[in-house]
Design an enzyme around this catalytic site. Structure first.
Site, PDB file in Angstrom:
ATOM      1  N   ASP A 112       0.868  -1.168   0.000  1.00  0.00           N
ATOM      2  CA  ASP A 112       0.000   0.000   0.000  1.00  0.00           C
ATOM      3  C   ASP A 112       0.906   1.220   0.000  1.00  0.00           C
ATOM      4  O   ASP A 112       2.074   1.137   0.389  1.00  0.00           O
ATOM      5  CB  ASP A 112      -0.898  -0.012   1.244  1.00  0.00           C
ATOM      6  CG  ASP A 112      -1.972   1.076   1.237  1.00  0.00           C
ATOM      7  OD1 ASP A 112      -2.236   1.660   0.170  1.00  0.00           O
ATOM      8  OD2 ASP A 112      -2.551   1.334   2.309  1.00  0.00           O
ATOM      9  N   HIS A 113       0.359   2.360  -0.428  1.00  0.00           N
ATOM     10  CA  HIS A 113       1.105   3.611  -0.346  1.00  0.00           C
ATOM     11  C   HIS A 113       0.853   4.252   1.014  1.00  0.00           C
ATOM     12  O   HIS A 113      -0.267   4.724   1.259  1.00  0.00           O
ATOM     13  CB  HIS A 113       0.634   4.595  -1.428  1.00  0.00           C
ATOM     14  CG  HIS A 113       0.883   4.144  -2.831  1.00  0.00           C
ATOM     15  ND1 HIS A 113      -0.075   4.226  -3.820  1.00  0.00           N
ATOM     16  CD2 HIS A 113       1.975   3.613  -3.418  1.00  0.00           C
ATOM     17  CE1 HIS A 113       0.432   3.774  -4.968  1.00  0.00           C
ATOM     18  NE2 HIS A 113       1.677   3.398  -4.743  1.00  0.00           N
ATOM     19  N   TYR A 140      -5.461   3.714   0.660  1.00  0.00           N
ATOM     20  CA  TYR A 140      -6.527   2.845   0.138  1.00  0.00           C
ATOM     21  C   TYR A 140      -6.117   2.182  -1.171  1.00  0.00           C
ATOM     22  O   TYR A 140      -6.964   1.883  -2.008  1.00  0.00           O
ATOM     23  CB  TYR A 140      -7.848   3.613  -0.047  1.00  0.00           C
ATOM     24  CG  TYR A 140      -8.180   4.594   1.046  1.00  0.00           C
ATOM     25  CD1 TYR A 140      -7.909   4.316   2.389  1.00  0.00           C
ATOM     26  CD2 TYR A 140      -8.766   5.820   0.744  1.00  0.00           C
ATOM     27  CE1 TYR A 140      -8.221   5.222   3.401  1.00  0.00           C
ATOM     28  CE2 TYR A 140      -9.086   6.735   1.744  1.00  0.00           C
ATOM     29  CZ  TYR A 140      -8.799   6.432   3.075  1.00  0.00           C
ATOM     30  OH  TYR A 140      -9.113   7.341   4.057  1.00  0.00           O
ATOM     31  N   HIS A 141      -4.804   1.914  -1.324  1.00  0.00           N
ATOM     32  CA  HIS A 141      -4.286   1.362  -2.584  1.00  0.00           C
ATOM     33  C   HIS A 141      -3.708  -0.039  -2.383  1.00  0.00           C
ATOM     34  O   HIS A 141      -2.642  -0.365  -2.902  1.00  0.00           O
ATOM     35  CB  HIS A 141      -3.212   2.287  -3.158  1.00  0.00           C
ATOM     36  CG  HIS A 141      -3.718   3.625  -3.553  1.00  0.00           C
ATOM     37  ND1 HIS A 141      -2.892   4.706  -3.790  1.00  0.00           N
ATOM     38  CD2 HIS A 141      -4.984   4.086  -3.762  1.00  0.00           C
ATOM     39  CE1 HIS A 141      -3.613   5.751  -4.119  1.00  0.00           C
ATOM     40  NE2 HIS A 141      -4.884   5.407  -4.106  1.00  0.00           N
ATOM     41  N   ALA A 142      -4.389  -0.885  -1.648  1.00  0.00           N
ATOM     42  CA  ALA A 142      -3.885  -2.227  -1.371  1.00  0.00           C
ATOM     43  C   ALA A 142      -3.732  -3.032  -2.656  1.00  0.00           C
ATOM     44  O   ALA A 142      -4.584  -2.985  -3.547  1.00  0.00           O
ATOM     45  CB  ALA A 142      -4.819  -2.948  -0.411  1.00  0.00           C
TER      46      ALA A 142
END
Length: 526
Positions: free
Chosen positions: A286-287, A455-457
């Site tokens: 994730d970021h 929210y970039h899983a």
């Protein structure tokens, strides 16, 4: 009995359902645990802030993050048709060319995936070498244009960074407004873009309110799914394939519940082992993201969106504060010379952002910060129980690798420099959430206590580890994964557009079609 059963009606699942059902000779079933996307808060862009921790959200949290002050971090995921594309910030970015080339998977270089971005896209600027027109997914210029967003871009340019009117064009570096997945000022989720035009086809069935609890495996072959609708058990068979499009948390969870995963864990939980696959759920990425928040007395934040004049503006023109995607403006930065690509992505939000998006804004404020784009840290998704309704155990391990924290520190310094520029003076009157000082120690402490998910899983069922390059789950037949979890390495940008492109390509792989030519420079309606 269906030919194809697709599990998860989100960003990828809606694409697969629409594309596979183009063939009238096959029967397709799309299964979504959530309900339909009827809520006005989904379609009015600024309403997204009201969707967190509602029935439209899986409402996950990470486990205690050991390098972030042992905090549990909120991880929203869409539990509704359209999935997270129905609750996200609608930013349309694709990442950097080197991201895809680094995957080193046949058929997945940037040049080979680029035509699928173009096939998906309907950019209001028209078709070009870098953009498609006539595809299902509407991509538009931002209609909100908050004065704080203008000021943030101006401040970044004052700080010495370039302007860039197209982050998906020849160069990624620079600052501007983001293009967004909206059509006529309304959210264009994958459900709106792909599923709505296809849903009346007689060969497409959409099942909502069904939580899939396992894939039915006959030996090593997937032959269907078992799900629960309330207290009722639902069994749906697949003649050809089951495709998991449940996302980076739920796809690995479903594989493990189906007996595909680390044998020692499955055995300990009493789940019969079908395939001993220790890499299922590993490689999670994730970021990590931080936010600086400044209060001020200018009545221009999104707190005014509910005023009658702005409701009227939206009703008549689909513009103004209610059309805001939230993170309206931002840019891409290289934290130090010599990097081959930007390693920080900035976003600016014209409202007070607190408690990971869960806190209510208490004053007019500007929030802005950055993601670490190429994190080296890796986390995992594992089972906490054999009960399918138990939430998976998610640990992202943000900042486990010192290099990620170093990049985040650089990002805070860039953000503080932008905050000092004249253009932002009216909007940075009162620090609300900033480091105690610009010392290394204070910035690191700020990051550990305030970092949130972007929210970039991605990455938890990666190609080359869990699937092959055609997205088939290794050691099985008739089973694929086709969502962000298959990315071997997280892309340098927002993940919705890449997930849709992955699903576009996956549809051709499932249908056995020849890949789109990487020589295409523009694509119109497919």
């Amino acid at each position: 009995m269906y030919d194809y059963v697709i599990v998860g009606g989100g960003s990828a699942g809606c694409v697969l359902a629409a594309r596979l059902s183009e063939d009238p000779d096959v029967k397709v079933c799309l299964i979504e645990a959530g309900l339909t996307d009827a809520s006005p808060n989904i379609h009015v862009p600024a309403g997204a802030a009201k969707l967190f921790r509602t029935r439209h959200d899986w409402d996950y949290d990470s486990h205690h993050e050991p390098f972030c002050a042992d905090r549990r971090i909120y991880l929203p995921r869409g539990r509704v048709l359209g999935g997270t594309s129905s609750i996200n910030g609608m930013i349309y970015t694709r990442g950097h060319r080197q991201d895809y080339d680094s995957w080193e998977q046949p058929g997945w270089s940037y040049d080979e995936l680029h035509p699928y971005f173009l096939r998906a896209e309907d950019n209001e600027r028209g078709a070009s070498a870098h953009h498609g027109a006539g595809g299902p997914l509407a991509v538009s210029d931002n209609r909100s244009r908050n004065p704080m967003s203008d000021a943030f871009i101006a401040a970044a340019i004052e700080a010495g960074y370039s302007a860039n009117d197209d982050f998906n064009g020849p160069e990624q570096d620079g600052f501007a407004y983001y293009q967004v997945t909206q059509r006529d000022g309304m959210r264009c989720s994958s459900a709106v873009a792909y599923l709505r035009p296809a849903v009346e086809r007689p060969n497409l069935t959409v099942e909502t309110g069904v939580q899939v609890v396992r894939v039915v495996m006959e030996g090593a072959r997937a032959t269907g799914i078992v799900g629960w609708r309330g207290d009722d058990t639902v069994t749906i068979r697949a003649e050809r394939e089951v495709v998991l499009t449940a996302g980076a948390y739920n796809s690995p969870q479903l594989l493990m519940l189906s007996g595909i995963g680390p044998a020692d864990l499955l055995t300990a939980l009493g789940i019969p082992v079908v395939v001993d696959q220790p890499l299922v759920g590993q490689n999670l990425q994730d970021h990590p993201q931080f936010w600086l928040v400044y209060g001020h007395n200018q009545p221009v934040s999104l707190l005014v969106a509910g005023e009658e004049r702005y409701q009227r503006q939206f009703a008549e023109h689909h513009s103004g504060p209610l059309s805001s995607n939230g993170p309206e403006a931002g840019g891409f930065v290289r934290s130090r010379p010599g990097l081959p690509a930007p390693d920080l992505q900035f976003v600016s939000l014209p409202v007070m952002y607190v408690d990971g998006g869960l806190g209510a804004p208490s004053q007019h404020a500007l929030s802005f910060g950055a993601y670490v784009l190429q994190p080296r840290s890796r986390g995992s998704v594992t089972l906490a129980s054999d009960d399918p309704t138990a939430k998976p155990r998610i640990t992202h391990n943000y900042y486990a690798d010192e290099a990620d924290l170093r990049t985040a520190v650089d990002g805070v310094r860039v953000a503080l420099d932008i905050a000092r520029q004249r253009a932002l003076t009216p909007y940075t009157e009162r620090p609300v959430s900033v480091p105690a000082s610009d010392s290394e120690a204070d910035i690191r402490d700020f990051l550990r206590r305030n970092t949130q998910s972007s929210y970039h899983a991605a990455g938890s069922c990666a190609m080359g580890m869990v699937t092959d390059a055609e997205l088939r789950v290794l050691g099985t037949e008739g089973l694929r994964v086709a969502d962000a979890s298959v990315m071997p390495r997280l892309i340098s940008g927002n993940t919705n557009a890449p997930t849709i492109a992955i699903a576009e390509k996956a549809a051709d792989l499932v249908r056995g079609l020849a890949p789109l030519s990487p020589d295409l420079s523009a694509v119109t309606s497919h």
